[in-house]
Motif scaffolding. Sequence first.
Motif, PDB file in Angstrom:
ATOM      1  N   LEU A 124       0.829  -1.208   0.000  1.00 28.35           N
ATOM      2  CA  LEU A 124       0.000   0.000   0.000  1.00 28.35           C
ATOM      3  C   LEU A 124       0.864   1.259   0.000  1.00 28.35           C
ATOM      4  O   LEU A 124       0.360   2.369  -0.108  1.00 28.35           O
ATOM      5  CB  LEU A 124      -0.918   0.004   1.230  1.00 28.35           C
ATOM      6  N   LEU A 125       2.162   1.072   0.147  1.00 27.74           N
ATOM      7  CA  LEU A 125       3.120   2.177   0.139  1.00 27.74           C
ATOM      8  C   LEU A 125       4.376   1.687  -0.572  1.00 27.74           C
ATOM      9  O   LEU A 125       4.842   0.572  -0.317  1.00 27.74           O
ATOM     10  CB  LEU A 125       3.454   2.601   1.574  1.00 27.74           C
ATOM     11  N   SER A 126       4.904   2.506  -1.463  1.00 30.19           N
ATOM     12  CA  SER A 126       6.107   2.118  -2.200  1.00 30.19           C
ATOM     13  C   SER A 126       7.330   2.808  -1.616  1.00 30.19           C
ATOM     14  O   SER A 126       7.209   3.861  -0.964  1.00 30.19           O
ATOM     15  CB  SER A 126       5.972   2.509  -3.669  1.00 30.19           C
ATOM     16  N   PRO A 127       8.533   2.255  -1.832  1.00 36.79           N
ATOM     17  CA  PRO A 127       9.756   2.925  -1.386  1.00 36.79           C
ATOM     18  C   PRO A 127       9.882   4.331  -1.968  1.00 36.79           C
ATOM     19  O   PRO A 127      10.413   5.234  -1.321  1.00 36.79           O
ATOM     20  CB  PRO A 127      10.868   2.002  -1.907  1.00 36.79           C
ATOM     21  N   PHE A 128       9.380   4.501  -3.180  1.00 36.93           N
ATOM     22  CA  PHE A 128       9.412   5.836  -3.800  1.00 36.93           C
ATOM     23  C   PHE A 128       8.559   6.827  -2.997  1.00 36.93           C
ATOM     24  O   PHE A 128       8.967   7.961  -2.744  1.00 36.93           O
ATOM     25  CB  PHE A 128       8.907   5.746  -5.241  1.00 36.93           C
ATOM     26  N   ILE A 167       3.839  13.071   1.871  1.00 34.55           N
ATOM     27  CA  ILE A 167       3.056  11.852   2.040  1.00 34.55           C
ATOM     28  C   ILE A 167       3.270  11.274   3.431  1.00 34.55           C
ATOM     29  O   ILE A 167       2.321  10.942   4.151  1.00 34.55           O
ATOM     30  CB  ILE A 167       3.441  10.813   0.967  1.00 34.55           C
ATOM     31  N   MET A 168       4.545  11.177   3.840  1.00 38.23           N
ATOM     32  CA  MET A 168       4.848  10.564   5.129  1.00 38.23           C
ATOM     33  C   MET A 168       4.328  11.411   6.289  1.00 38.23           C
ATOM     34  O   MET A 168       3.811  10.872   7.279  1.00 38.23           O
ATOM     35  CB  MET A 168       6.356  10.336   5.264  1.00 38.23           C
ATOM     36  N   ALA A 169       4.450  12.721   6.174  1.00 37.64           N
ATOM     37  CA  ALA A 169       3.915  13.605   7.222  1.00 37.64           C
ATOM     38  C   ALA A 169       2.399  13.478   7.300  1.00 37.64           C
ATOM     39  O   ALA A 169       1.810  13.470   8.388  1.00 37.64           O
ATOM     40  CB  ALA A 169       4.318  15.049   6.950  1.00 37.64           C
ATOM     41  N   GLY A 170       1.751  13.356   6.129  1.00 36.93           N
ATOM     42  CA  GLY A 170       0.300  13.187   6.104  1.00 36.93           C
ATOM     43  C   GLY A 170      -0.138  11.904   6.775  1.00 36.93           C
ATOM     44  O   GLY A 170      -1.131  11.870   7.513  1.00 36.93           O
ATOM     45  N   HIS A 213      -2.524   9.114  -6.257  1.00 35.49           N
ATOM     46  CA  HIS A 213      -2.263  10.538  -6.114  1.00 35.49           C
ATOM     47  C   HIS A 213      -2.493  11.038  -4.691  1.00 35.49           C
ATOM     48  O   HIS A 213      -2.087  12.134  -4.342  1.00 35.49           O
ATOM     49  CB  HIS A 213      -3.136  11.337  -7.097  1.00 35.49           C
ATOM     50  N   ASN A 214      -3.166  10.227  -3.858  1.00 37.17           N
ATOM     51  CA  ASN A 214      -3.442  10.697  -2.504  1.00 37.17           C
ATOM     52  C   ASN A 214      -3.578   9.505  -1.569  1.00 37.17           C
ATOM     53  O   ASN A 214      -4.658   9.200  -1.066  1.00 37.17           O
ATOM     54  CB  ASN A 214      -4.726  11.542  -2.482  1.00 37.17           C
ATOM     55  N   ILE A 215      -2.467   8.822  -1.331  1.00 35.62           N
ATOM     56  CA  ILE A 215      -2.487   7.613  -0.522  1.00 35.62           C
ATOM     57  C   ILE A 215      -2.922   7.885   0.909  1.00 35.62           C
ATOM     58  O   ILE A 215      -3.682   7.124   1.506  1.00 35.62           O
ATOM     59  CB  ILE A 215      -1.097   6.908  -0.546  1.00 35.62           C
ATOM     60  N   ALA A 216      -2.460   9.019   1.485  1.00 36.95           N
ATOM     61  CA  ALA A 216      -2.817   9.330   2.874  1.00 36.95           C
ATOM     62  C   ALA A 216      -4.320   9.523   3.016  1.00 36.95           C
ATOM     63  O   ALA A 216      -4.943   9.022   3.964  1.00 36.95           O
ATOM     64  CB  ALA A 216      -2.064  10.572   3.348  1.00 36.95           C
ATOM     65  N   ARG A 217      -4.913  10.225   2.057  1.00 33.16           N
ATOM     66  CA  ARG A 217      -6.356  10.460   2.135  1.00 33.16           C
ATOM     67  C   ARG A 217      -7.123   9.156   1.951  1.00 33.16           C
ATOM     68  O   ARG A 217      -8.132   8.909   2.626  1.00 33.16           O
ATOM     69  CB  ARG A 217      -6.783  11.484   1.079  1.00 33.16           C
ATOM     70  N   TYR A 218      -6.665   8.318   1.050  1.00 29.59           N
ATOM     71  CA  TYR A 218      -7.314   7.023   0.810  1.00 29.59           C
ATOM     72  C   TYR A 218      -7.291   6.164   2.069  1.00 29.59           C
ATOM     73  O   TYR A 218      -8.301   5.589   2.475  1.00 29.59           O
ATOM     74  CB  TYR A 218      -6.606   6.319  -0.345  1.00 29.59           C
TER      75      TYR A 218
END
Length: 384
Positions: A309-313, A320-323, A361-366
């Motif tokens: 659900l999260l890539s190294p990129f 993203i990480m702060a979110g 485009h918005n993993i944190a929101r998802y």
Amino acid sequence: MSSITEKAKNQKQVLTLNELSKRKVVEHNSLITSIAKMDKTPLKMFELAVSCINTEEPPKDNTVYLSKRDLFAFFKVSDNDKHRRFKEAVEKMQKQAFFQIKKEEGKGFKFKSIVPIPYVEWTDYHDEVKIEFHREIMPYLINLKKNFTQHALSEISELNSKYSIILYRWLSMNYNQYEHYSAKGGRRTEQVESYRNPSISVKELRIMTDTVNEYQRFTNFTKKILDIPLKEINAYTSFNVTYEKVKKGRSIDSIVFHIEKKRMADDNSYKLDDRAYQEDKARKAETEDKLAIEAMKSKHTTLLLENMLLSPFEMQDTKIMAGLQVHVYPLYDELKELRGLNGVKDHLSYVASRREEYSKHNIARYLKKAIEQYLPTVKRQELS
């Protein structure tokens, strides 16, 4: 000399216009978040009267005095009909205006409806106006040790909408807490940042602005409650505020505000100068870096990677990480307390199985949306 003037001078409550411009309004947060059942004029008159209270020496008999000359200047009224309009405003305030305050008590809430200023006295031949507060409103205005907000009276005077005033008071309440905890500590970094980027559900915003049954079309609601008020707030106060809408399903569920503090320019207007902007930008970047580092150390990040659900990129993107650290991981912690680490693993496994819904485009929101939909179900099951 009138008896009002005598008492006013004895209690040192008559204020000059210059003093009014320096006055602060101090109110309990319960009053800030209450429902103001009044239009802008009674609300501004209440704020003006509150600014006259000396919090170090509370007024005797809940009474303050101010000058009609300064009152008209505060409202920027100069026409020949101003006395009649003042009289009508006072009558409207006493007959129609009240605060509805909600207080948590026992298993539910207790509601209070308080007419804040039941008594106003003045004559047509003297300058002073006597204003007496209702005894029930005084605990929200004096002897405040915690959970209170202070804002500048001069900024309220420039706002021309009831919704602008209500929103400004609420934004001030949040930003005051940001400044307090930034200086004193006592909160986690993400909690402090949440005061500068406060969120409120659309339902709560409608209740606070008394628009539950108004502006049913969301475009009208956005224009009247957000766009027009924020345009005023940004133009006339020390804040520069933007907002974003947060969806839940197909509907707008909440609003997140982003508050910037301006500095005072020499002409007493406000501006965001380049240096202040760059310093604030640097502080934000530093905070973002700290949050990202905390997120990378989290067990939750490892679980996201394991479930693809999260890539190294994406891990290299501090935003993203702060979110994730601010908006998602605290919810995973709640789930962990209820179901243990295996509960978090099961949830992420399910989310991963539905990856067709995943927006890169918005993993944190998802992920935030997914856990917010799941947590209430878990809590209900735990209670049953």
